[in-house]
Design an enzyme around this catalytic site. Structure first.
Site, PDB file in Angstrom:
ATOM      1  N   ASP A 164      26.548  44.595 -20.907  1.00 43.44           N
ATOM      2  CA  ASP A 164      26.600  44.789 -22.365  1.00 43.44           C
ATOM      3  C   ASP A 164      25.218  44.598 -22.997  1.00 43.44           C
ATOM      4  OD1 ASP A 164      29.295  45.376 -22.492  1.00 43.44           O
ATOM      5  OD2 ASP A 164      29.838  43.254 -22.382  1.00 43.44           O
TER       6      ASP A 164
ATOM      7  N   LYS B 254       5.176  40.005 -13.093  1.00 42.98           N
ATOM      8  CA  LYS B 254       6.179  38.966 -12.848  1.00 42.98           C
ATOM      9  C   LYS B 254       6.004  37.818 -13.845  1.00 42.98           C
ATOM     10  CE  LYS B 254       7.735  35.797  -9.327  1.00 42.98           C
ATOM     11  NZ  LYS B 254       7.321  35.025  -8.181  1.00 42.98           N
TER      12      LYS B 254
ATOM     13  N   ASN C 167      25.977  41.838 -12.615  1.00 43.62           N
ATOM     14  CA  ASN C 167      27.271  41.168 -12.447  1.00 43.62           C
ATOM     15  C   ASN C 167      27.760  41.382 -11.022  1.00 43.62           C
ATOM     16  OD1 ASN C 167      28.889  43.719 -12.387  1.00 43.62           O
ATOM     17  ND2 ASN C 167      28.032  43.889 -14.455  1.00 43.62           N
TER      18      ASN C 167
ATOM     19  N   PHE D  84      38.392  50.754 -17.894  1.00 43.90           N
ATOM     20  CA  PHE D  84      38.847  49.539 -17.216  1.00 43.90           C
ATOM     21  C   PHE D  84      38.607  48.341 -18.119  1.00 43.90           C
ATOM     22  CE2 PHE D  84      40.009  50.110 -12.715  1.00 43.90           C
ATOM     23  CZ  PHE D  84      39.892  51.482 -12.651  1.00 43.90           C
TER      24      PHE D  84
ATOM     25  N   LYS E 149      37.928  51.901 -28.276  1.00 47.54           N
ATOM     26  CA  LYS E 149      36.992  52.766 -27.543  1.00 47.54           C
ATOM     27  C   LYS E 149      37.509  54.195 -27.388  1.00 47.54           C
ATOM     28  CE  LYS E 149      34.888  48.988 -24.900  1.00 47.54           C
ATOM     29  NZ  LYS E 149      33.792  48.845 -23.937  1.00 47.54           N
TER      30      LYS E 149
ATOM     31  N   LYS F 105      40.765  47.315 -26.656  1.00 39.72           N
ATOM     32  CA  LYS F 105      39.720  48.215 -26.129  1.00 39.72           C
ATOM     33  C   LYS F 105      40.220  49.646 -26.032  1.00 39.72           C
ATOM     34  CE  LYS F 105      37.444  44.873 -23.288  1.00 39.72           C
ATOM     35  NZ  LYS F 105      37.223  44.370 -21.952  1.00 39.72           N
TER      36      LYS F 105
END
Ligand code: C5P
Length: 397
Positions: free
Chosen positions: A277, A287, A208, A321, A339, A335
Protein backbone atom coordinates in the site's frame (compact mmCIF):
# COMPACT_ATOMS: atom_id res chain seq x y z
CA UNK A 1 -6.49 -32.98 -10.88
CA UNK A 2 -6.15 -36.13 -13.01
CA UNK A 3 -8.76 -37.98 -10.94
CA UNK A 4 -10.42 -40.75 -12.95
CA UNK A 5 -8.17 -40.07 -15.96
CA UNK A 6 -6.74 -43.19 -17.56
CA UNK A 7 -3.20 -42.88 -18.85
CA UNK A 8 -1.14 -45.47 -20.67
CA UNK A 9 2.56 -44.84 -20.22
CA UNK A 10 4.63 -46.40 -23.02
CA UNK A 11 8.30 -46.57 -22.12
CA UNK A 12 10.88 -47.11 -24.84
CA UNK A 13 14.58 -47.89 -24.59
CA UNK A 14 16.54 -44.80 -23.66
CA UNK A 15 18.45 -44.03 -20.49
CA UNK A 16 15.81 -41.41 -19.61
CA UNK A 17 13.37 -44.25 -18.89
CA UNK A 18 14.24 -43.92 -15.20
CA UNK A 19 12.53 -40.55 -15.32
CA UNK A 20 9.33 -42.20 -16.58
CA UNK A 21 9.14 -43.90 -13.21
CA UNK A 22 9.20 -40.43 -11.65
CA UNK A 23 6.50 -39.28 -14.08
CA UNK A 24 4.40 -42.28 -13.10
CA UNK A 25 4.61 -41.24 -9.44
CA UNK A 26 3.68 -37.66 -10.30
CA UNK A 27 0.64 -38.80 -12.33
CA UNK A 28 -0.36 -41.21 -9.56
CA UNK A 29 -0.12 -38.41 -7.00
CA UNK A 30 -2.52 -36.37 -9.13
CA UNK A 31 -5.07 -39.20 -9.05
CA UNK A 32 -4.59 -40.82 -12.47
CA UNK A 33 -5.16 -44.51 -13.18
CA UNK A 34 -2.02 -45.67 -14.98
CA UNK A 35 -1.01 -48.73 -16.97
CA UNK A 36 2.42 -49.28 -18.43
CA UNK A 37 3.67 -50.90 -21.63
CA UNK A 38 7.40 -51.28 -22.22
CA UNK A 39 9.58 -52.19 -25.18
CA UNK A 40 12.18 -54.92 -24.78
CA UNK A 41 14.94 -52.28 -24.82
CA UNK A 42 13.23 -50.22 -22.11
CA UNK A 43 13.31 -53.32 -19.89
CA UNK A 44 17.12 -53.38 -20.22
CA UNK A 45 17.32 -49.97 -18.50
CA UNK A 46 14.63 -50.39 -15.84
CA UNK A 47 12.95 -53.63 -14.78
CA UNK A 48 9.17 -53.85 -15.31
CA UNK A 49 8.90 -54.57 -11.59
CA UNK A 50 9.66 -50.90 -10.87
CA UNK A 51 6.65 -49.80 -12.91
CA UNK A 52 4.51 -52.64 -11.57
CA UNK A 53 5.24 -51.57 -8.02
CA UNK A 54 4.61 -47.88 -8.68
CA UNK A 55 1.43 -48.36 -10.75
CA UNK A 56 0.03 -51.28 -8.79
CA UNK A 57 -0.69 -53.16 -12.04
CA UNK A 58 1.07 -55.73 -14.22
CA UNK A 59 3.24 -54.23 -16.96
CA UNK A 60 2.78 -55.35 -20.57
CA UNK A 61 5.92 -56.02 -22.54
CA UNK A 62 5.18 -58.58 -25.22
CA UNK A 63 2.71 -58.49 -28.06
CA UNK A 64 2.53 -62.28 -28.29
CA UNK A 65 2.64 -63.23 -24.62
CA UNK A 66 -0.98 -64.27 -24.28
CA UNK A 67 -0.30 -65.77 -20.90
CA UNK A 68 0.86 -62.47 -19.40
CA UNK A 69 -1.31 -61.68 -16.40
CA UNK A 70 -2.47 -58.23 -17.53
CA UNK A 71 -6.09 -57.35 -16.62
CA UNK A 72 -6.50 -55.57 -19.94
CA UNK A 73 -5.78 -57.63 -23.06
CA UNK A 74 -2.74 -56.21 -24.83
CA UNK A 75 -4.41 -54.82 -27.87
CA UNK A 76 -7.29 -53.43 -25.81
CA UNK A 77 -4.66 -51.22 -24.16
CA UNK A 78 -4.92 -49.05 -27.27
CA UNK A 79 -8.54 -48.11 -26.54
CA UNK A 80 -8.46 -48.18 -22.70
CA UNK A 81 -6.75 -44.84 -21.89
CA UNK A 82 -7.79 -41.22 -22.20
CA UNK A 83 -4.24 -40.45 -23.32
CA UNK A 84 -1.08 -42.33 -24.24
CA UNK A 85 2.27 -40.84 -23.31
CA UNK A 86 5.41 -42.23 -24.93
CA UNK A 87 8.18 -41.46 -22.50
CA UNK A 88 10.99 -41.43 -23.31
CA UNK A 89 10.34 -41.53 -27.05
CA UNK A 90 13.48 -42.82 -28.79
CA UNK A 91 14.42 -41.97 -32.37
CA UNK A 92 13.41 -45.57 -33.12
CA UNK A 93 9.80 -45.35 -31.89
CA UNK A 94 9.43 -41.91 -33.49
CA UNK A 95 10.61 -43.36 -36.81
CA UNK A 96 8.36 -46.40 -36.53
CA UNK A 97 5.27 -44.38 -35.60
CA UNK A 98 5.92 -41.88 -38.39
CA UNK A 99 6.24 -44.72 -40.91
CA UNK A 100 3.30 -46.76 -39.60
CA UNK A 101 5.42 -49.73 -38.54
CA UNK A 102 3.96 -52.03 -35.88
CA UNK A 103 6.51 -54.69 -34.96
CA UNK A 104 6.23 -54.83 -31.18
CA UNK A 105 3.70 -54.08 -28.45
CA UNK A 106 4.32 -50.33 -28.09
CA UNK A 107 4.43 -49.54 -31.82
CA UNK A 108 1.31 -51.68 -32.35
CA UNK A 109 -0.60 -49.83 -29.61
CA UNK A 110 0.37 -46.48 -31.16
CA UNK A 111 -0.89 -47.63 -34.54
CA UNK A 112 -4.06 -49.15 -33.12
CA UNK A 113 -5.21 -46.25 -30.96
CA UNK A 114 -7.58 -43.39 -31.69
CA UNK A 115 -6.71 -41.66 -28.43
CA UNK A 116 -4.31 -38.69 -28.20
CA UNK A 117 -0.67 -39.77 -28.14
CA UNK A 118 1.97 -37.51 -26.60
CA UNK A 119 5.57 -38.21 -27.58
CA UNK A 120 8.33 -36.98 -25.25
CA UNK A 121 11.56 -37.37 -27.25
CA UNK A 122 14.86 -37.89 -25.45
CA UNK A 123 18.09 -38.75 -27.19
CA UNK A 124 21.63 -37.67 -28.02
CA UNK A 125 21.78 -34.19 -29.58
CA UNK A 126 23.17 -35.42 -32.90
CA UNK A 127 20.42 -38.00 -33.19
CA UNK A 128 17.82 -35.37 -32.32
CA UNK A 129 19.15 -32.98 -34.93
CA UNK A 130 19.44 -35.71 -37.57
CA UNK A 131 17.38 -34.81 -40.63
CA UNK A 132 15.51 -38.14 -40.60
CA UNK A 133 14.46 -37.69 -36.95
CA UNK A 134 13.37 -34.10 -37.58
CA UNK A 135 11.40 -35.24 -40.65
CA UNK A 136 9.75 -37.98 -38.60
CA UNK A 137 8.84 -35.56 -35.79
CA UNK A 138 7.31 -33.15 -38.29
CA UNK A 139 5.47 -36.12 -39.81
CA UNK A 140 4.06 -37.11 -36.41
CA UNK A 141 2.86 -33.56 -35.78
CA UNK A 142 1.24 -33.35 -39.21
CA UNK A 143 -0.65 -36.58 -38.48
CA UNK A 144 -2.09 -35.11 -35.30
CA UNK A 145 0.27 -36.70 -32.78
CA UNK A 146 1.42 -34.45 -29.94
CA UNK A 147 5.11 -33.85 -29.46
CA UNK A 148 6.75 -32.18 -26.49
CA UNK A 149 10.00 -30.41 -27.31
CA UNK A 150 13.00 -31.83 -25.47
CA UNK A 151 14.98 -29.62 -23.12
CA UNK A 152 18.50 -28.29 -23.55
CA UNK A 153 21.27 -29.34 -21.20
CA UNK A 154 23.68 -32.07 -20.11
CA UNK A 155 22.87 -35.35 -21.85
CA UNK A 156 23.56 -38.87 -20.59
CA UNK A 157 26.15 -39.38 -23.37
CA UNK A 158 28.22 -36.58 -21.70
CA UNK A 159 27.49 -34.05 -24.39
CA UNK A 160 25.45 -30.89 -24.05
CA UNK A 161 22.59 -29.88 -26.31
CA UNK A 162 18.96 -30.38 -27.13
CA UNK A 163 17.66 -33.84 -26.38
CA UNK A 164 16.97 -33.98 -22.65
CA UNK A 165 13.67 -35.43 -21.59
CA UNK A 166 11.44 -32.61 -20.28
CA UNK A 167 11.16 -32.68 -16.49
CA UNK A 168 8.49 -35.17 -15.29
CA UNK A 169 6.57 -32.33 -13.61
CA UNK A 170 6.41 -30.45 -16.92
CA UNK A 171 5.21 -33.58 -18.76
CA UNK A 172 2.54 -34.04 -16.06
CA UNK A 173 1.43 -30.43 -16.53
CA UNK A 174 1.24 -30.93 -20.31
CA UNK A 175 -0.96 -33.99 -19.72
CA UNK A 176 -3.19 -31.95 -17.35
CA UNK A 177 -3.48 -29.32 -20.06
CA UNK A 178 -4.29 -31.84 -22.80
CA UNK A 179 -6.97 -33.59 -20.74
CA UNK A 180 -8.71 -30.55 -19.22
CA UNK A 181 -12.00 -29.30 -20.70
CA UNK A 182 -11.47 -26.00 -22.49
CA UNK A 183 -14.49 -24.17 -21.05
CA UNK A 184 -12.62 -20.84 -20.78
CA UNK A 185 -11.32 -20.80 -24.33
CA UNK A 186 -13.11 -17.52 -25.10
CA UNK A 187 -11.57 -15.65 -22.18
CA UNK A 188 -8.37 -13.67 -21.82
CA UNK A 189 -7.54 -13.66 -18.13
CA UNK A 190 -5.10 -11.20 -16.64
CA UNK A 191 -3.77 -12.45 -13.30
CA UNK A 192 -1.55 -10.57 -10.87
CA UNK A 193 0.45 -12.53 -8.32
CA UNK A 194 3.07 -12.30 -5.61
CA UNK A 195 4.25 -9.39 -3.50
CA UNK A 196 5.65 -6.10 -4.66
CA UNK A 197 9.02 -4.81 -3.48
CA UNK A 198 9.33 -1.11 -2.70
CA UNK A 199 13.00 -0.09 -2.62
CA UNK A 200 14.42 2.40 -0.15
CA UNK A 201 18.01 2.15 -1.31
CA UNK A 202 20.01 -0.15 -3.65
CA UNK A 203 20.03 -3.03 -1.12
CA UNK A 204 16.75 -2.77 0.83
CA UNK A 205 13.06 -2.88 0.18
CA UNK A 206 9.67 -3.05 1.92
CA UNK A 207 7.60 -6.09 1.02
CA UNK A 208 5.33 -8.81 2.44
CA UNK A 209 5.24 -12.59 2.78
CA UNK A 210 3.18 -13.32 -0.34
CA UNK A 211 4.56 -16.43 -2.10
CA UNK A 212 2.58 -15.96 -5.32
CA UNK A 213 1.19 -19.51 -5.07
CA UNK A 214 -2.50 -18.51 -5.27
CA UNK A 215 -1.96 -16.30 -8.33
CA UNK A 216 0.22 -18.90 -10.08
CA UNK A 217 -2.41 -21.58 -9.37
CA UNK A 218 -5.03 -19.31 -10.97
CA UNK A 219 -2.84 -18.73 -14.02
CA UNK A 220 -2.14 -22.46 -14.37
CA UNK A 221 -5.77 -23.52 -13.91
CA UNK A 222 -7.02 -20.86 -16.36
CA UNK A 223 -4.50 -21.95 -18.98
CA UNK A 224 -5.45 -25.60 -18.54
CA UNK A 225 -9.07 -24.61 -19.16
CA UNK A 226 -8.18 -22.97 -22.44
CA UNK A 227 -8.01 -19.29 -21.47
CA UNK A 228 -5.37 -17.01 -22.83
CA UNK A 229 -3.46 -15.97 -19.71
CA UNK A 230 -1.30 -12.96 -18.93
CA UNK A 231 0.50 -13.25 -15.61
CA UNK A 232 1.90 -10.08 -14.06
CA UNK A 233 4.04 -11.20 -11.17
CA UNK A 234 6.06 -9.64 -8.42
CA UNK A 235 9.29 -11.40 -7.36
CA UNK A 236 8.58 -15.01 -6.29
CA UNK A 237 10.48 -18.30 -6.13
CA UNK A 238 8.06 -20.33 -8.27
CA UNK A 239 8.43 -22.11 -11.59
CA UNK A 240 6.79 -20.24 -14.41
CA UNK A 241 3.54 -21.92 -15.48
CA UNK A 242 3.89 -23.00 -19.12
CA UNK A 243 1.82 -21.43 -21.87
CA UNK A 244 1.20 -18.06 -20.22
CA UNK A 245 2.36 -14.60 -21.20
CA UNK A 246 4.64 -13.63 -18.32
CA UNK A 247 5.42 -10.09 -17.23
CA UNK A 248 7.76 -9.83 -14.25
CA UNK A 249 7.64 -6.65 -12.16
CA UNK A 250 9.05 -5.50 -8.85
CA UNK A 251 7.22 -2.43 -7.58
CA UNK A 252 3.54 -1.49 -7.32
CA UNK A 253 4.08 1.28 -9.86
CA UNK A 254 5.55 -1.23 -12.33
CA UNK A 255 2.65 -3.59 -11.64
CA UNK A 256 0.17 -0.79 -12.33
CA UNK A 257 1.88 0.04 -15.62
CA UNK A 258 1.97 -3.63 -16.70
CA UNK A 259 -1.70 -4.15 -15.80
CA UNK A 260 -2.86 -1.02 -17.63
CA UNK A 261 -0.77 -1.87 -20.68
CA UNK A 262 -2.25 -5.37 -20.92
CA UNK A 263 -5.81 -4.53 -19.97
CA UNK A 264 -7.09 -3.94 -23.48
CA UNK A 265 -7.71 -7.53 -24.58
CA UNK A 266 -8.50 -8.90 -21.11
CA UNK A 267 -12.05 -10.10 -20.43
CA UNK A 268 -11.31 -11.05 -16.82
CA UNK A 269 -8.89 -9.52 -14.30
CA UNK A 270 -7.98 -11.45 -11.17
CA UNK A 271 -5.85 -9.47 -8.73
CA UNK A 272 -4.26 -12.01 -6.42
CA UNK A 273 -1.14 -9.90 -5.88
CA UNK A 274 -0.38 -8.54 -2.42
CA UNK A 275 0.45 -5.03 -3.56
CA UNK A 276 2.29 -2.85 -1.03
CA UNK A 277 0.00 0.00 0.00
CA UNK A 278 2.96 2.32 0.64
CA UNK A 279 6.41 2.90 -0.86
CA UNK A 280 9.35 4.88 0.53
CA UNK A 281 8.89 8.48 -0.61
CA UNK A 282 12.50 8.55 -1.78
CA UNK A 283 14.67 5.70 -3.01
CA UNK A 284 18.23 6.68 -2.11
CA UNK A 285 20.88 6.17 -4.83
CA UNK A 286 23.49 5.03 -2.26
CA UNK A 287 23.11 2.61 0.61
CA UNK A 288 21.68 4.38 3.67
CA UNK A 289 24.29 4.39 6.47
CA UNK A 290 23.22 3.73 10.02
CA UNK A 291 23.50 6.47 12.62
CA UNK A 292 23.00 6.45 16.38
CA UNK A 293 19.53 7.91 16.61
CA UNK A 294 16.15 6.66 15.42
CA UNK A 295 15.34 6.67 11.76
CA UNK A 296 12.14 7.98 10.20
CA UNK A 297 11.12 6.61 6.86
CA UNK A 298 8.56 8.78 5.02
CA UNK A 299 6.15 6.65 2.98
CA UNK A 300 3.92 7.55 0.07
CA UNK A 301 0.66 5.86 -0.91
CA UNK A 302 0.81 3.50 -3.87
CA UNK A 303 -2.03 3.73 -6.38
CA UNK A 304 -4.84 1.21 -5.87
CA UNK A 305 -4.61 -0.72 -9.12
CA UNK A 306 -7.84 -2.68 -8.87
CA UNK A 307 -9.93 0.44 -8.15
CA UNK A 308 -8.36 2.15 -11.14
CA UNK A 309 -9.16 -0.68 -13.55
CA UNK A 310 -12.66 -1.07 -12.07
CA UNK A 311 -13.32 2.51 -13.14
CA UNK A 312 -12.67 1.52 -16.77
CA UNK A 313 -14.24 -1.88 -16.35
CA UNK A 314 -16.36 -2.15 -19.51
CA UNK A 315 -17.65 -5.73 -19.85
CA UNK A 316 -14.78 -7.18 -17.87
CA UNK A 317 -15.20 -9.35 -14.79
CA UNK A 318 -13.01 -8.17 -11.93
CA UNK A 319 -12.00 -10.40 -9.05
CA UNK A 320 -10.01 -9.22 -6.04
CA UNK A 321 -8.60 -10.80 -2.92
CA UNK A 322 -8.83 -9.75 0.67
CA UNK A 323 -6.52 -11.08 3.32
CA UNK A 324 -7.53 -10.19 6.85
CA UNK A 325 -6.64 -11.01 10.41
CA UNK A 326 -10.06 -9.98 11.82
CA UNK A 327 -13.55 -8.85 10.71
CA UNK A 328 -13.04 -10.94 7.56
CA UNK A 329 -16.48 -10.69 5.98
CA UNK A 330 -17.11 -7.08 6.98
CA UNK A 331 -13.79 -5.80 5.57
CA UNK A 332 -14.04 -7.96 2.46
CA UNK A 333 -17.57 -6.76 1.68
CA UNK A 334 -16.47 -3.14 2.08
CA UNK A 335 -13.58 -3.68 -0.37
CA UNK A 336 -15.84 -5.46 -2.84
CA UNK A 337 -18.01 -2.35 -3.15
CA UNK A 338 -15.42 0.39 -2.51
CA UNK A 339 -13.07 -1.02 -5.15
CA UNK A 340 -15.77 -1.91 -7.70
CA UNK A 341 -15.08 -5.65 -7.92
CA UNK A 342 -17.53 -8.33 -9.10
CA UNK A 343 -16.23 -10.96 -6.69
CA UNK A 344 -13.89 -10.91 -3.74
CA UNK A 345 -12.04 -13.91 -2.37
CA UNK A 346 -11.53 -13.50 1.36
CA UNK A 347 -9.14 -15.43 3.54
CA UNK A 348 -8.27 -15.14 7.18
CA UNK A 349 -4.50 -15.35 7.72
CA UNK A 350 -5.00 -16.51 11.29
CA UNK A 351 -6.68 -19.75 10.12
CA UNK A 352 -4.34 -22.77 9.87
CA UNK A 353 -4.03 -23.83 6.23
CA UNK A 354 -5.03 -20.43 4.82
CA UNK A 355 -3.15 -17.46 3.40
CA UNK A 356 0.48 -16.83 2.44
CA UNK A 357 3.09 -19.42 1.64
CA UNK A 358 1.31 -22.78 1.92
CA UNK A 359 -0.16 -24.96 -0.80
CA UNK A 360 -3.67 -24.80 0.67
CA UNK A 361 -6.22 -22.11 1.35
CA UNK A 362 -9.57 -21.65 3.10
CA UNK A 363 -11.59 -18.95 1.38
CA UNK A 364 -15.02 -17.37 1.21
CA UNK A 365 -16.17 -15.94 -2.10
CA UNK A 366 -18.41 -12.88 -1.76
CA UNK A 367 -20.53 -11.47 -4.57
CA UNK A 368 -22.38 -8.17 -4.96
CA UNK A 369 -25.76 -9.79 -4.30
CA UNK A 370 -24.77 -10.60 -0.74
CA UNK A 371 -23.88 -14.23 -1.48
CA UNK A 372 -21.09 -15.88 0.51
CA UNK A 373 -19.69 -19.19 -0.70
CA UNK A 374 -17.68 -20.84 2.07
CA UNK A 375 -15.10 -23.34 0.86
CA UNK A 376 -13.37 -25.97 2.99
CA UNK A 377 -9.59 -26.41 3.20
CA UNK A 378 -8.52 -27.02 -0.41
CA UNK A 379 -5.32 -26.96 -2.42
CA UNK A 380 -4.71 -23.59 -4.06
CA UNK A 381 -5.26 -25.25 -7.45
CA UNK A 382 -8.68 -26.49 -6.32
CA UNK A 383 -9.52 -23.02 -4.97
CA UNK A 384 -8.44 -21.58 -8.33
CA UNK A 385 -10.85 -23.88 -10.17
CA UNK A 386 -13.78 -22.88 -7.94
CA UNK A 387 -12.99 -19.17 -8.50
CA UNK A 388 -12.83 -19.82 -12.26
CA UNK A 389 -16.16 -21.70 -12.12
CA UNK A 390 -17.72 -18.61 -10.54
CA UNK A 391 -16.11 -16.35 -13.14
CA UNK A 392 -17.40 -18.59 -15.93
CA UNK A 393 -20.95 -18.43 -14.56
CA UNK A 394 -20.77 -14.63 -14.40
CA UNK A 395 -19.45 -14.44 -17.96
CA UNK A 396 -22.35 -16.58 -19.20
CA UNK A 397 -24.97 -14.19 -17.78
O1 C5P B 1 -6.93 -3.13 0.31
P1 C5P B 1 -6.28 -4.45 0.11
O2 C5P B 1 -4.82 -4.34 -0.24
O3 C5P B 1 -6.51 -5.44 1.19
O4 C5P B 1 -7.05 -5.04 -1.19
C1 C5P B 1 -6.72 -6.25 -1.72
C2 C5P B 1 -7.10 -6.30 -3.17
O5 C5P B 1 -6.80 -5.09 -3.83
C3 C5P B 1 -6.30 -7.36 -3.90
O6 C5P B 1 -7.07 -7.89 -4.94
C4 C5P B 1 -5.09 -6.57 -4.41
O7 C5P B 1 -4.47 -7.20 -5.51
C5 C5P B 1 -5.73 -5.24 -4.76
N1 C5P B 1 -4.82 -4.10 -4.61
C6 C5P B 1 -4.48 -3.36 -5.71
N2 C5P B 1 -3.64 -2.26 -5.59
C7 C5P B 1 -3.17 -1.91 -4.38
C8 C5P B 1 -3.53 -2.64 -3.24
C9 C5P B 1 -4.35 -3.74 -3.40
O8 C5P B 1 -4.90 -3.67 -6.81
N3 C5P B 1 -2.38 -0.87 -4.29
Amino acid sequence: MLKKKKILLCATGGIAVYKSAELLRELFKRGADIRVAMTKNACKFVAPLTFETLSGHPVSTDLFALTEQAEIPHIALASWPDLIVVVPATANIIGKAAAGIADDLVSTIILATKKPVLFCPAMNVNMYENAAVQKNLAGLASMGYLVMAPGYGQLACRTEGKGRLPEPIDIAEEIEYLLAGKDLRDEHILVTAGPTQEPLDPVRFISNYSSGKMGYALAMAARRRGAMVTLVSGPVALALPPGVQFIPVKTALQMREAVLKNLKGATVVIKAAAVADYRPAVCEKSKIKKSDGEMMLPLERNPDIISEIARKKGKRTIVGFSMESDHLIEYARKKLFDKGMDLIVANDITEAGAGFGGDTNIVRILDRDGGIEELPLLSKLEVADVILDRVKKMREK
